[in-house]
Scaffold this motif. Structure first.
Motif, PDB file in Angstrom:
ATOM      1  N   GLN A 180       0.828  -1.204   0.000  1.00  0.00           N
ATOM      2  CA  GLN A 180       0.000   0.000   0.000  1.00  0.00           C
ATOM      3  C   GLN A 180       0.867   1.261   0.000  1.00  0.00           C
ATOM      4  O   GLN A 180       0.515   2.257  -0.625  1.00  0.00           O
ATOM      5  CB  GLN A 180      -0.925   0.000   1.208  1.00  0.00           C
ATOM      6  CG  GLN A 180      -1.922   1.125   1.171  1.00  0.00           C
ATOM      7  CD  GLN A 180      -2.847   1.118   2.372  1.00  0.00           C
ATOM      8  OE1 GLN A 180      -2.454   0.709   3.455  1.00  0.00           O
ATOM      9  NE2 GLN A 180      -4.067   1.556   2.176  1.00  0.00           N
ATOM     10  N   ARG A 181       1.979   1.203   0.650  1.00  0.00           N
ATOM     11  CA  ARG A 181       2.863   2.369   0.713  1.00  0.00           C
ATOM     12  C   ARG A 181       3.349   2.779  -0.683  1.00  0.00           C
ATOM     13  O   ARG A 181       3.393   3.967  -1.018  1.00  0.00           O
ATOM     14  CB  ARG A 181       4.037   2.028   1.613  1.00  0.00           C
ATOM     15  CG  ARG A 181       4.873   3.186   1.972  1.00  0.00           C
ATOM     16  CD  ARG A 181       5.872   2.756   3.015  1.00  0.00           C
ATOM     17  NE  ARG A 181       6.664   3.899   3.379  1.00  0.00           N
ATOM     18  CZ  ARG A 181       7.214   4.074   4.542  1.00  0.00           C
ATOM     19  NH1 ARG A 181       7.067   3.175   5.475  1.00  0.00           N
ATOM     20  NH2 ARG A 181       7.920   5.140   4.784  1.00  0.00           N
ATOM     21  N   LYS A 239       0.428   4.260  -2.676  1.00  0.00           N
ATOM     22  CA  LYS A 239       0.156   5.652  -2.294  1.00  0.00           C
ATOM     23  C   LYS A 239       1.153   6.613  -2.932  1.00  0.00           C
ATOM     24  O   LYS A 239       0.774   7.701  -3.356  1.00  0.00           O
ATOM     25  CB  LYS A 239       0.165   5.797  -0.770  1.00  0.00           C
ATOM     26  CG  LYS A 239      -1.068   5.239  -0.121  1.00  0.00           C
ATOM     27  CD  LYS A 239      -1.093   5.540   1.348  1.00  0.00           C
ATOM     28  CE  LYS A 239      -2.378   5.031   1.966  1.00  0.00           C
ATOM     29  NZ  LYS A 239      -2.513   5.431   3.360  1.00  0.00           N
TER      30      LYS A 239
END
Length: 71
Positions: free
Chosen positions: A3-4, A7
């Motif tokens: 997810q990092r 993003k």
């Protein structure tokens, strides 16, 4: 993909989307919208100003997906 990383990629893509959308909307408004009656101009500006929310929302939804857990 974690997810990092999503993003980070999503943030860059959102900034690019907003810049490109603003330039395209300005070009359309300068070329076509100025010849319309005032009521249609108003509607056109509202549509051009808010239509970018659809791709941005899809991108944000992709960014916020949780990570897959390995079983």
């Amino acid at each position: 993909m974690p997810q990092r990383i999503r993003k980070l990629i999503g943030t860059v893509l959102l900034l690019a989307l907003m810049m490109i959308w603003a330039l395209v909307a300005m070009a359309i408004a300068q070329g076509r919208v100025t010849d319309l009656p005032w009521a249609l101009q108003t509607v056109s500006y509202i549509v051009l100003g808010t239509l970018w929310v659809i791709p941005a929302g899809l991108l944000i939804r992709w960014m916020e997906r949780p990570n897959r857990t390995r079983s």
